[in-house]
Design a protein around this motif. Structure first.
Motif, PDB file in Angstrom:
ATOM      1  N   ILE A 421       6.571 -17.478  -8.884  1.00 42.54           N
ATOM      2  CA  ILE A 421       7.004 -16.875 -10.146  1.00 42.54           C
ATOM      3  C   ILE A 421       7.993 -15.773  -9.804  1.00 42.54           C
ATOM      4  O   ILE A 421       7.684 -14.864  -9.026  1.00 42.54           O
ATOM      5  N   GLU A 422       9.183 -15.861 -10.365  1.00 43.73           N
ATOM      6  CA  GLU A 422      10.249 -14.923 -10.033  1.00 43.73           C
ATOM      7  C   GLU A 422      10.330 -13.810 -11.074  1.00 43.73           C
ATOM      8  O   GLU A 422      10.271 -14.067 -12.283  1.00 43.73           O
ATOM      9  N   TYR A 423      10.464 -12.572 -10.602  1.00 37.55           N
ATOM     10  CA  TYR A 423      10.602 -11.411 -11.468  1.00 37.55           C
ATOM     11  C   TYR A 423      11.883 -10.668 -11.109  1.00 37.55           C
ATOM     12  O   TYR A 423      12.217 -10.521  -9.921  1.00 37.55           O
ATOM     13  N   ALA A 424      12.585 -10.202 -12.124  1.00 39.39           N
ATOM     14  CA  ALA A 424      13.775  -9.368 -11.894  1.00 39.39           C
ATOM     15  C   ALA A 424      13.343  -7.946 -11.577  1.00 39.39           C
ATOM     16  O   ALA A 424      12.508  -7.368 -12.280  1.00 39.39           O
ATOM     17  N   LEU A 425      13.891  -7.393 -10.504  1.00 44.94           N
ATOM     18  CA  LEU A 425      13.553  -6.038 -10.081  1.00 44.94           C
ATOM     19  C   LEU A 425      14.539  -5.042 -10.664  1.00 44.94           C
ATOM     20  O   LEU A 425      15.750  -5.266 -10.674  1.00 44.94           O
ATOM     21  N   THR A 426      14.022  -3.940 -11.157  1.00 47.12           N
ATOM     22  CA  THR A 426      14.831  -2.856 -11.704  1.00 47.12           C
ATOM     23  C   THR A 426      14.676  -1.630 -10.803  1.00 47.12           C
ATOM     24  O   THR A 426      13.554  -1.260 -10.448  1.00 47.12           O
ATOM     25  N   THR A 427      15.817  -1.033 -10.429  1.00 52.80           N
ATOM     26  CA  THR A 427      15.782   0.162  -9.583  1.00 52.80           C
ATOM     27  C   THR A 427      15.681   1.397 -10.465  1.00 52.80           C
ATOM     28  O   THR A 427      16.486   1.589 -11.376  1.00 52.80           O
ATOM     29  N   GLU A 428      14.683   2.224 -10.209  1.00 52.95           N
ATOM     30  CA  GLU A 428      14.500   3.455 -10.961  1.00 52.95           C
ATOM     31  C   GLU A 428      14.230   4.592  -9.995  1.00 52.95           C
ATOM     32  O   GLU A 428      13.914   4.375  -8.816  1.00 52.95           O
ATOM     33  N   SER A 429      14.386   5.789 -10.490  1.00 54.96           N
ATOM     34  CA  SER A 429      14.102   6.974  -9.671  1.00 54.96           C
ATOM     35  C   SER A 429      13.291   7.958 -10.494  1.00 54.96           C
ATOM     36  O   SER A 429      13.414   8.020 -11.719  1.00 54.96           O
ATOM     37  N   ALA A 430      12.469   8.711  -9.802  1.00 54.36           N
ATOM     38  CA  ALA A 430      11.615   9.698 -10.470  1.00 54.36           C
ATOM     39  C   ALA A 430      11.479  10.909  -9.566  1.00 54.36           C
ATOM     40  O   ALA A 430      11.425  10.786  -8.338  1.00 54.36           O
ATOM     41  N   THR A 431      11.456  12.080 -10.189  1.00 51.50           N
ATOM     42  CA  THR A 431      11.316  13.330  -9.453  1.00 51.50           C
ATOM     43  C   THR A 431       9.887  13.831  -9.597  1.00 51.50           C
ATOM     44  O   THR A 431       9.350  13.883 -10.706  1.00 51.50           O
ATOM     45  N   ASP A 432       9.310  14.176  -8.470  1.00 54.47           N
ATOM     46  CA  ASP A 432       7.977  14.790  -8.473  1.00 54.47           C
ATOM     47  C   ASP A 432       8.151  16.254  -8.858  1.00 54.47           C
ATOM     48  O   ASP A 432       8.304  17.126  -8.007  1.00 54.47           O
ATOM     49  N   GLN A 433       8.164  16.504 -10.185  1.00 51.39           N
ATOM     50  CA  GLN A 433       8.484  17.841 -10.675  1.00 51.39           C
ATOM     51  C   GLN A 433       7.469  18.866 -10.201  1.00 51.39           C
ATOM     52  O   GLN A 433       7.823  19.996  -9.870  1.00 51.39           O
ATOM     53  N   ALA A 434       6.213  18.490 -10.155  1.00 52.45           N
ATOM     54  CA  ALA A 434       5.181  19.436  -9.722  1.00 52.45           C
ATOM     55  C   ALA A 434       5.406  19.849  -8.272  1.00 52.45           C
ATOM     56  O   ALA A 434       5.305  21.031  -7.922  1.00 52.45           O
ATOM     57  N   ALA A 435       5.724  18.856  -7.411  1.00 54.98           N
ATOM     58  CA  ALA A 435       5.967  19.181  -5.999  1.00 54.98           C
ATOM     59  C   ALA A 435       7.231  20.018  -5.848  1.00 54.98           C
ATOM     60  O   ALA A 435       7.283  20.941  -5.023  1.00 54.98           O
ATOM     61  N   TYR A 436       8.268  19.697  -6.657  1.00 52.87           N
ATOM     62  CA  TYR A 436       9.506  20.491  -6.585  1.00 52.87           C
ATOM     63  C   TYR A 436       9.260  21.925  -7.044  1.00 52.87           C
ATOM     64  O   TYR A 436       9.731  22.879  -6.404  1.00 52.87           O
TER      65      TYR A 436
END
Length: 509
Positions: A421-436
């Motif tokens: 079963i093939e799935y399209a991958l989406t590239t996303e980014s997230a910032t660890d605000q608590a760690a920052y």
């Protein structure tokens, strides 16, 4: 006298000059020490690490996601295998709109303490979750139909259905002699794995007592010459009953556990068989089975009012399910409930309270109204997460830049075949605000310590510079004094020289 006074004066000036020079040397030594101390402080400044503020990029992570229907999945691990495939792990997130969540509560009134545990909100009493309102009538059928027949219900002393009497087989078999009919129908098996009943030979006994192979219908298995095939062991010897598994099919038995009886020779030419005796034993009814023979009355004024018997049972089942979820999430407890009509959709929404929390609350001595916080829960929306780890033999596709664009995961079909079963991958980014934020707080603290240390060193250097300035001024004063002494010495020296010349001229005349 004049010459002696001049010489004394000269000696005094010479002594003063020596003192001035000695003090100047001491001042130079002090200035040298101050210079060394100042250099050490500057070295400390050069050796200090200047704090640098954290970068948001350090706390920003790029990850891949793919959707599977209403589920959003985030890839958490991807390990390349030697065969070009990948082992993939991922988190699956979805929104559960029918979960138990915290809710705002109203003031609770304690109607009675333990052991009755009666509470109300306003004029509405809290009801034990999964139970009918107090004072409602309950009647029961006198018989119940179960999967294996219809039975008369036995009621307890409290009038509540308890159990039925069912004929059941004993857990442990006993040995009984086989009848002539049993002996005529004995089944024989020979093989390596008689426990799991695999790779074995079905056989029968002839009139001479020897064993020969038969098929599943009991017919002899013949060789190419049409002769019966004897059953022999690995050495070619004919087998005996001691080498065989002997059993007997139990007629009219539908339960596979009891359908085959093991048979054992008794040593006297006869046989005994395993028999599970039947006894009458109580079968205690489950809550669901009791609910199936339950009828209700006196439900006026409650959320059960106007419901059919089936709807009452379904609501009680639903409340039992809510109780199970509450226990799983917030710990085992007894729960009370009240319903509030949701004016936006016109349905009644349940609000749950734990008995332990109500017992431990603080109440006003006079009004019995709650003074402390009481936890309340209701049905709401909550994000759920499941983790899937180590899915092997996955395929990935990359674009020209190396970014992953598709993920194909294997699926084993009912026939054992594998499809992807093939799935399209989406590239996303997230910032660890608590760690920052935590790193930024640490930077501000480190910067404060650094500024304090620099300020302390600068203050010490300023003190050293001030001391050196004072010593420099004193040195200039000594230099001026030394020049004045030298000038006066020169004048006295000339007077002494003139007195000496005048004296010698007098004596030479």
């Amino acid at each position: 006298m004049g010459m002696a006074a001049s010489q004394a004066r000269f000696l005094g000036l010479t002594a003063r000059q020596n003192n001035v020079e000695f003090e100047g040397q001491q001042i130079n030594q002090q200035r040298t020490m101050l210079s060394n101390e100042s250099a050490n402080y500057y070295n400390d400044l050069l050796g200090m690490t200047v704090p640098t503020p954290p970068s948001v990029d350090t706390f920003t992570k790029t990850y891949y996601t793919f959707n599977d229907g209403a589920l959003t999945n985030t890839v958490t691990g991807m390990i390349a295998q030697a065969n070009g495939m990948y082992t993939v792990s991922y988190l699956s997130k979805w929104q559960d709109d029918y979960s138990v969540v915290s809710a705002a509560t109203s003031v609770v009134t304690q109607l009675s303490a333990q052991p009755n545990d009666a509470y109300a909100i306003g004029a509405v009493p809290l009801r034990p979750l999964g139970q009918l309102p107090e004072g409602s009538g309950v009647t029961y059928d006198s018989s119940i139909t179960l999967s294996d027949g219809t039975y008369d219900v036995v009621f307890g002393n409290d009038g509540v259905p308890s159990h039925v009497i069912k004929t059941q087989k004993a857990d442990t078999p006993v040995q009984e002699p086989c009848t002539a009919e049993d002996v005529a129908n004995l089944m024989y098996f020979y093989g390596e794995d008689l426990v799991n009943f695999t790779d074995i030979i079905r056989c029968a006994k002839d009139a001479s007592g020897a064993f020969y192979q038969v098929d599943k219908d009991g017919n002899p298995v013949l060789d190419d010459q049409g002769n019966q095939i004897a059953v022999v062991d690995a050495n070619g010897n004919n087998v005996t009953e001691d080498d065989l598994y002997i059993c007997l099919e139990v007629p009219n038995e539908t339960n596979p556990q009891y359908a085959i009886s093991t048979v054992t020779p008794d040593g006297n030419g006869g046989y005994t068989k395993e028999v599970y005796p039947e006894t009458e034993q109580p079968y205690y009814l489950s809550a669901q089975e009791i609910a199936s023979i339950t009828h209700y009355s006196g439900l006026e004024g409650s959320e059960f009012e106007g419901l059919s018997e089936k709807e009452v049972k379904n609501l009680l089942k639903e409340e039992a399910a809510w109780a199970q979820l509450l226990n799983q999430k917030y710990g085992e407890n007894d729960w009370l409930v009240r319903y509030i009509t949701d004016t936006t959709v016109g349905t009644k929404k349940p609000y749950f309270y734990s008995v332990d929390n109500l017992r431990n609350a603080i109440y006003d001595d006079k009004t019995k109204a709650s003074l402390s916080a009481i936890n309340c829960y209701t049905v709401g929306s909550e994000q759920k997460i499941s983790e899937f780890k180590g899915i092997e033999n996955c395929k990935v596709e990359k674009d020209s830049s190396g970014r992953l664009i598709t993920l194909s995961m294997p699926k084993v079909n009912d026939d054992g075949s594998v499809t992807y079963i093939e799935y399209a991958l989406t590239t996303e980014s997230a910032t660890d605000q608590a760690a920052y934020d935590n790193a930024m707080n640490q930077y501000e603290y480190d910067k404060y310590l650094y500024d304090q240390a620099v300020e302390n060193i600068n203050n010490k250097i300023e003190i050293i510079q001030a001391e050196d300035k004072n010593l420099e001024l004193r040195l200039k004063q000594l230099d001026t004094e030394q020049k004045a002494i030298q000038t006066e010495k020169d004048a006295v020296s000339k007077v002494i020289e003139k007195n000496t010349q005048d004296t010698f001229k007098t004596f030479s005349a």
